[in-house]
Motif scaffolding. Sequence first.
Motif, mmCIF file in Angstrom:
data_model
loop_
_atom_site.group_PDB
_atom_site.id
_atom_site.type_symbol
_atom_site.label_atom_id
_atom_site.label_comp_id
_atom_site.label_asym_id
_atom_site.label_seq_id
_atom_site.Cartn_x
_atom_site.Cartn_y
_atom_site.Cartn_z
ATOM 1 N N PHE A 1 0.894 -1.165 0.000
ATOM 2 C CA PHE A 1 0.000 0.000 0.000
ATOM 3 C C PHE A 1 0.930 1.211 0.000
ATOM 4 O O PHE A 1 1.373 1.670 1.044
ATOM 5 C CB PHE A 1 -0.868 -0.048 1.266
ATOM 6 N N VAL A 2 1.273 1.696 -1.192
ATOM 7 C CA VAL A 2 2.407 2.614 -1.344
ATOM 8 C C VAL A 2 1.931 4.034 -1.653
ATOM 9 O O VAL A 2 1.223 4.264 -2.646
ATOM 10 C CB VAL A 2 3.351 2.143 -2.467
ATOM 11 N N LEU A 3 2.348 4.975 -0.826
ATOM 12 C CA LEU A 3 2.069 6.385 -1.068
ATOM 13 C C LEU A 3 3.344 7.083 -1.529
ATOM 14 O O LEU A 3 4.379 6.994 -0.883
ATOM 15 C CB LEU A 3 1.569 7.073 0.204
ATOM 16 N N THR A 4 3.262 7.777 -2.651
ATOM 17 C CA THR A 4 4.316 8.680 -3.100
ATOM 18 C C THR A 4 3.766 10.090 -3.057
ATOM 19 O O THR A 4 2.706 10.361 -3.637
ATOM 20 C CB THR A 4 4.778 8.354 -4.528
ATOM 21 N N LEU B 1 -1.324 7.017 -4.719
ATOM 22 C CA LEU B 1 -1.496 5.868 -3.821
ATOM 23 C C LEU B 1 -1.645 4.623 -4.683
ATOM 24 O O LEU B 1 -2.631 4.483 -5.422
ATOM 25 C CB LEU B 1 -2.719 6.076 -2.937
ATOM 26 N N ASP B 2 -0.656 3.738 -4.609
ATOM 27 C CA ASP B 2 -0.647 2.531 -5.434
ATOM 28 C C ASP B 2 -0.827 1.308 -4.536
ATOM 29 O O ASP B 2 -0.307 1.258 -3.415
ATOM 30 C CB ASP B 2 0.681 2.436 -6.196
ATOM 31 N N GLY B 3 -1.560 0.312 -5.044
ATOM 32 C CA GLY B 3 -1.753 -0.919 -4.286
ATOM 33 C C GLY B 3 -3.034 -0.955 -3.487
ATOM 34 O O GLY B 3 -3.303 -1.935 -2.787
ATOM 35 N N CYS B 4 -3.849 0.087 -3.582
ATOM 36 C CA CYS B 4 -5.124 0.075 -2.866
ATOM 37 C C CYS B 4 -6.047 -0.938 -3.542
ATOM 38 O O CYS B 4 -6.223 -0.902 -4.767
ATOM 39 C CB CYS B 4 -5.763 1.467 -2.888
ATOM 40 N N PRO B 5 -6.636 -1.866 -2.807
ATOM 41 C CA PRO B 5 -7.517 -2.864 -3.417
ATOM 42 C C PRO B 5 -8.689 -2.233 -4.169
ATOM 43 O O PRO B 5 -9.109 -1.117 -3.862
ATOM 44 C CB PRO B 5 -8.012 -3.677 -2.212
ATOM 45 N N SER B 6 -9.185 -2.941 -5.135
ATOM 46 C CA SER B 6 -10.315 -2.452 -5.924
ATOM 47 C C SER B 6 -11.632 -2.666 -5.184
ATOM 48 O O SER B 6 -11.719 -3.456 -4.243
ATOM 49 C CB SER B 6 -10.363 -3.181 -7.266
ATOM 50 N N LEU C 1 -2.639 4.581 10.014
ATOM 51 C CA LEU C 1 -3.570 3.946 9.070
ATOM 52 C C LEU C 1 -2.835 3.397 7.845
ATOM 53 O O LEU C 1 -3.089 2.270 7.405
ATOM 54 C CB LEU C 1 -4.628 4.959 8.635
ATOM 55 N N LEU C 2 -1.924 4.192 7.287
ATOM 56 C CA LEU C 2 -1.169 3.742 6.121
ATOM 57 C C LEU C 2 -0.310 2.523 6.453
ATOM 58 O O LEU C 2 -0.202 1.581 5.656
ATOM 59 C CB LEU C 2 -0.283 4.878 5.606
ATOM 60 N N THR C 3 0.289 2.523 7.642
ATOM 61 C CA THR C 3 1.132 1.392 8.050
ATOM 62 C C THR C 3 0.311 0.130 8.233
ATOM 63 O O THR C 3 0.687 -0.948 7.747
ATOM 64 C CB THR C 3 1.874 1.728 9.357
ATOM 65 N N ILE C 4 -0.821 0.244 8.927
ATOM 66 C CA ILE C 4 -1.659 -0.931 9.171
ATOM 67 C C ILE C 4 -2.209 -1.476 7.857
ATOM 68 O O ILE C 4 -2.247 -2.694 7.633
ATOM 69 C CB ILE C 4 -2.805 -0.584 10.144
ATOM 70 N N ALA C 5 -2.640 -0.591 6.950
ATOM 71 C CA ALA C 5 -3.125 -1.051 5.645
ATOM 72 C C ALA C 5 -2.033 -1.810 4.901
ATOM 73 O O ALA C 5 -2.292 -2.856 4.282
ATOM 74 C CB ALA C 5 -3.604 0.141 4.823
ATOM 75 N N ASP C 6 -0.813 -1.304 4.956
ATOM 76 C CA ASP C 6 0.307 -1.962 4.287
ATOM 77 C C ASP C 6 0.567 -3.336 4.876
ATOM 78 O O ASP C 6 0.745 -4.322 4.144
ATOM 79 C CB ASP C 6 1.549 -1.065 4.406
ATOM 80 N N TYR C 7 0.563 -3.451 6.200
ATOM 81 C CA TYR C 7 0.823 -4.732 6.838
ATOM 82 C C TYR C 7 -0.321 -5.716 6.594
ATOM 83 O O TYR C 7 -0.098 -6.921 6.515
ATOM 84 C CB TYR C 7 1.082 -4.544 8.337
#
Length: 357
Positions: A10-13, A27-32, A344-350
């Motif tokens: 769940f990658v944020l640039t 934001l790349d990798g967010c589920p559809s 939130l971003l960290t938990i989503a990534d994990y």
Amino acid sequence: MAGNSFGKQFVLTSFGESHGTAIGGVLDGCPSGIELDIERIQKELDARRPGQNKFTSPRKEDDQIEFLSGIFEGKTLGTPIAFIIRNRDHQSSDYESVKELYRPSHADFTYHQKYGIYDYRGGGRASARETAVRVAAGAIARQFLEAYSINVLAWTKQIASISIEEKEIRPERALVYASDLRCPDLIAEKQMKQLLENCLEEGDAVGGVVHCSIKNLPAGLGEPVFDKLNAGLAQALMSINAAKGVLFGAGLDFALRPASEMNDAWILRNGQASTETNHSGGIQAGISNGMEVSVDVVFKAPSSIRKAQNTLNHKEEAVQLEIEGRHDPCVVPRAVSVVEAMCLLTIADYFLLNGKQ
């Protein structure tokens, strides 16, 4: 990735400078298939933006988000979600007098040494203005994690020497965000406001502590040994402007008290394995144990103050500096939203690293 991207799945640039045309993110990798409430995302940005009250920078930005891709008919496509937030109230002339100076504890010197050039207007890329991008992406992560009933809430725990009462506090989001200082303890908030009034009069600033609670996180999130959950959260939180320390659970008490008092004993509670205490803050051996994750983030005082300070100019000549412009007397109240976002971003990534879809 030159340090401008965060996350593995769940990658944020993020991109943009404080006084540029816009800031933004991809934001790349967010589920559809996630149905996004854009109004809720905007409300989270509104909670972070400047100019809300006299205890924040008077810079007036509406922080209106514009989505460019990745969303169709209100749902995520699974493709990169790109967005921008335009800068509208930047007053670059406020920084003309400091463009040849190294402001104390700012990014001026280090950016100049690293790149040979830097944008002195409002701190450029090092400005806390960039954190609006994180809040927007975190708001998307929140709506993804709601399917798992995960709740992330942060609040102001301490400003300078004034802290909320040492009691177990379980505030609701509405209570936290009804407070100008994001403090759920009304008595402490009154004292904090008086302290900040004094800072405004004296041209000084102070630091403090943000506490964050992550509830309903299942056991098993975290990757040994270098991608521990607490290591991921610590990296995320220490990337926030002015963050100087991260403490989990009982924090510094681990250095002061014996194991017999600090170990979390396992018991059966309502037919399920649970810990009798939660000194570990919901993470053991770098993996979530199913208990509430609790973390404190220590923030330094804002570096921009009106009081006269000694510094050097680009010729390394000693000069005295009095900073003008629009600045916060304490970053903590606005940092509350950013702490939530990075958790939130960290938990989503994990979650995605753990195979959750």
